[in-house]
Design a protein around this motif. Sequence first.
Motif, PDB file in Angstrom:
ATOM      1  N   GLY A  41       4.050  -5.134  -5.704  1.00 57.29           N
ATOM      2  CA  GLY A  41       2.886  -4.745  -6.481  1.00 57.29           C
ATOM      3  C   GLY A  41       2.853  -3.256  -6.746  1.00 57.29           C
ATOM      4  O   GLY A  41       3.817  -2.665  -7.229  1.00 57.29           O
ATOM      5  N   GLU A  42       1.726  -2.616  -6.431  1.00 57.57           N
ATOM      6  CA  GLU A  42       1.601  -1.173  -6.610  1.00 57.57           C
ATOM      7  C   GLU A  42       1.913  -0.440  -5.309  1.00 57.57           C
ATOM      8  O   GLU A  42       1.463   0.685  -5.086  1.00 57.57           O
ATOM      9  CB  GLU A  42       0.203  -0.806  -7.106  1.00 57.57           C
ATOM     10  N   GLY A  43       2.736  -1.051  -4.480  1.00 60.81           N
ATOM     11  CA  GLY A  43       3.095  -0.437  -3.208  1.00 60.81           C
ATOM     12  C   GLY A  43       4.017   0.751  -3.366  1.00 60.81           C
ATOM     13  O   GLY A  43       4.715   0.915  -4.369  1.00 60.81           O
ATOM     14  N   ILE A  44       4.023   1.596  -2.336  1.00 63.70           N
ATOM     15  CA  ILE A  44       4.890   2.765  -2.259  1.00 63.70           C
ATOM     16  C   ILE A  44       5.558   2.758  -0.886  1.00 63.70           C
ATOM     17  O   ILE A  44       4.886   2.596   0.132  1.00 63.70           O
ATOM     18  CB  ILE A  44       4.099   4.079  -2.427  1.00 63.70           C
ATOM     19  N   ALA A  45       6.860   2.926  -0.870  1.00 64.62           N
ATOM     20  CA  ALA A  45       7.591   3.085   0.395  1.00 64.62           C
ATOM     21  C   ALA A  45       8.433   4.342   0.287  1.00 64.62           C
ATOM     22  O   ALA A  45       9.100   4.574  -0.727  1.00 64.62           O
ATOM     23  CB  ALA A  45       8.467   1.874   0.684  1.00 64.62           C
ATOM     24  N   SER A  46       8.416   5.145   1.345  1.00 61.52           N
ATOM     25  CA  SER A  46       9.137   6.417   1.347  1.00 61.52           C
ATOM     26  C   SER A  46       9.888   6.565   2.662  1.00 61.52           C
ATOM     27  O   SER A  46       9.315   6.397   3.736  1.00 61.52           O
ATOM     28  CB  SER A  46       8.145   7.572   1.176  1.00 61.52           C
ATOM     29  N   ILE A  47      11.191   6.879   2.556  1.00 58.06           N
ATOM     30  CA  ILE A  47      12.038   7.097   3.731  1.00 58.06           C
ATOM     31  C   ILE A  47      12.619   8.497   3.594  1.00 58.06           C
ATOM     32  O   ILE A  47      13.350   8.786   2.643  1.00 58.06           O
ATOM     33  CB  ILE A  47      13.152   6.032   3.808  1.00 58.06           C
ATOM     34  N   GLY A  95       0.858  -1.179   0.000  1.00 54.50           N
ATOM     35  CA  GLY A  95       0.000   0.000   0.000  1.00 54.50           C
ATOM     36  C   GLY A  95       0.891   1.225   0.000  1.00 54.50           C
ATOM     37  O   GLY A  95       1.705   1.400  -0.897  1.00 54.50           O
ATOM     38  N   ASN A  96       0.796   2.061   1.032  1.00 59.14           N
ATOM     39  CA  ASN A  96       1.638   3.251   1.162  1.00 59.14           C
ATOM     40  C   ASN A  96       2.250   3.290   2.557  1.00 59.14           C
ATOM     41  O   ASN A  96       1.521   3.255   3.551  1.00 59.14           O
ATOM     42  CB  ASN A  96       0.823   4.535   0.942  1.00 59.14           C
ATOM     43  N   ILE A  97       3.561   3.395   2.634  1.00 53.23           N
ATOM     44  CA  ILE A  97       4.241   3.525   3.926  1.00 53.23           C
ATOM     45  C   ILE A  97       5.257   4.660   3.839  1.00 53.23           C
ATOM     46  O   ILE A  97       6.045   4.718   2.893  1.00 53.23           O
ATOM     47  CB  ILE A  97       4.953   2.226   4.344  1.00 53.23           C
ATOM     48  N   MET A  98       5.234   5.534   4.837  1.00 53.41           N
ATOM     49  CA  MET A  98       6.212   6.610   4.929  1.00 53.41           C
ATOM     50  C   MET A  98       6.867   6.564   6.298  1.00 53.41           C
ATOM     51  O   MET A  98       6.194   6.575   7.333  1.00 53.41           O
ATOM     52  CB  MET A  98       5.556   7.978   4.734  1.00 53.41           C
ATOM     53  N   ALA A  99       8.205   6.516   6.315  1.00 54.40           N
ATOM     54  CA  ALA A  99       8.982   6.649   7.550  1.00 54.40           C
ATOM     55  C   ALA A  99       9.778   7.945   7.425  1.00 54.40           C
ATOM     56  O   ALA A  99      10.557   8.101   6.487  1.00 54.40           O
ATOM     57  CB  ALA A  99       9.913   5.461   7.735  1.00 54.40           C
ATOM     58  N   TYR A 100       9.563   8.880   8.356  1.00 52.14           N
ATOM     59  CA  TYR A 100      10.220  10.169   8.193  1.00 52.14           C
ATOM     60  C   TYR A 100      10.494  10.812   9.546  1.00 52.14           C
ATOM     61  O   TYR A 100      10.181  10.263  10.607  1.00 52.14           O
ATOM     62  CB  TYR A 100       9.384  11.090   7.303  1.00 52.14           C
ATOM     63  N   SER A 101      11.115  11.993   9.489  1.00 52.63           N
ATOM     64  CA  SER A 101      11.425  12.792  10.678  1.00 52.63           C
ATOM     65  C   SER A 101      12.257  12.001  11.676  1.00 52.63           C
ATOM     66  O   SER A 101      11.843  11.730  12.795  1.00 52.63           O
ATOM     67  CB  SER A 101      10.137  13.309  11.337  1.00 52.63           C
ATOM     68  N   SER A 102      13.473  11.618  11.230  1.00 53.66           N
ATOM     69  CA  SER A 102      14.434  10.934  12.099  1.00 53.66           C
ATOM     70  C   SER A 102      13.916   9.610  12.623  1.00 53.66           C
ATOM     71  O   SER A 102      14.103   9.264  13.793  1.00 53.66           O
ATOM     72  CB  SER A 102      14.837  11.847  13.264  1.00 53.66           C
ATOM     73  N   THR A 103      13.266   8.843  11.772  1.00 52.18           N
ATOM     74  CA  THR A 103      12.928   7.464  12.116  1.00 52.18           C
ATOM     75  C   THR A 103      14.182   6.601  11.966  1.00 52.18           C
ATOM     76  O   THR A 103      14.889   6.691  10.956  1.00 52.18           O
ATOM     77  CB  THR A 103      11.799   6.939  11.228  1.00 52.18           C
TER      78      THR A 103
END
Length: 452
Positions: A231-237, A209-217
């Motif tokens: 698949g149609e997943g999105i990952a953002s770091i 799906g959509n996952i975002m890890a941000y702000s000093s994770t």
Amino acid sequence: YKYMKHILVLTICTLVIGIISANTKRKIDEREEKDTNLYDYTKYSYVRKNINSTGEDFDSSGSNESALYFDDQEYIVDYPNIDKSGDYSQDKENEHYCFNSAVLVQGGDAKMRMHDGTIDSSGRGGNGICTTNNGKVGVYRTNINTNKPYSKGLHSTYGGSIVGVNMNIKTKGDNSEALYTYKGVSHIICNACELSTEGSNSSLIHSNGNIMAYSSTHGTASNAQIAVVRGEGIASIEGQSALKANGKGMIGVDNAGVLLYKVDQKEEEGTTTFYCQDSELSILPDSPYYKSAPMFFVTNTDDSKINIENCVFNYGSGVFLKQGGTNVWGEPGKNCGKTEMYLHRQTINGDIIMDDCSEMVLNLVDSHITGVINPNCGKLIINIYKNSSINLRGDSCYTEINNDGGIINNGTHNWIDQNSKYSYFGCCFGEYIKTSFNRRSEERRVGKECRS
């Protein structure tokens, strides 16, 4: 003051999930029936349901049972201590429906906000918090510990959304990712989180799906990958985050820091996407895979994107990206992968290795890459812009180059144009080369001067 913090969490949840939904341009209402949770929860077992609470203890020892269950309205749970035991044996169904999770939030009207909690799970399939059927969660400064297989930290499926702020998430079992999205257009956002996984197939991030890890994770996967995007997943770091892993893949042929793949191209439509901005990703130097695992591995994708800006990568294999087929996913000869990669304000010291059936568009903006590029002569289009350079350290191959002021140094190595079958040998021709190559034009202009 306490309620001001609740409002802040809810505001972050609403705004950021809205932004992600707009960016992906995919509406939950438009998803097909196969991506809809059809399970009837009317007989689902739980200890407490739909409550506001402060400082209470909640224990669940039953199989296929949650300690807390929410299916309508909005509720606030402050300072809870939640203990979940009892196993659920149907692991794959648990991934779909969130059975046996310590906290389950399901249904479009269901919203739960949690503050300063502790969740301990010792049951198989005992996820920390799971949302499904468009349920929404905002959770702040809460510790989640799971110990058995198939026990994710935060798990979202079928349109569910979770925003975690200042979380501490630890999992010990196999197939127990820290952040996990599965069916439907589901979202997880982790802001300033600490993540840790110990089991096999327990990446820090697994996104369908959509996952975002941000702000000093920050986080470490001691027996798996940093991120898996399917698949149609999105990952953002993003945002000064730092994630580490030993690079062990799910099935052995996919060892890497980050994996992008599809199980079935026909069934899994859409773009497989990975973003990294202002962050650091590492394969652990004491890992048995440190000297062999590429930073990225792409396989069986008909449309994937990798966007990288101002990130640091630490790995020992010398291979920045590997793209090619395996004997596991897709039809041999058609499962190599297609990728568009953007490098912006980036310096890469590593090779790009592609199978001959692979396709890639490589864009360099204010970026520099040193390595062997496409030695097996897959289809490679390069767009290189000013303040960018390619420095070859081995024979390399390309299909098309669009050069808008970049520098290409091949030294003494062959730089092979697949269209003309010409080989440029021993000449640094970057700023002299004609700005566009294609199959309709055989014009070449190579400068008379060469640099060593």
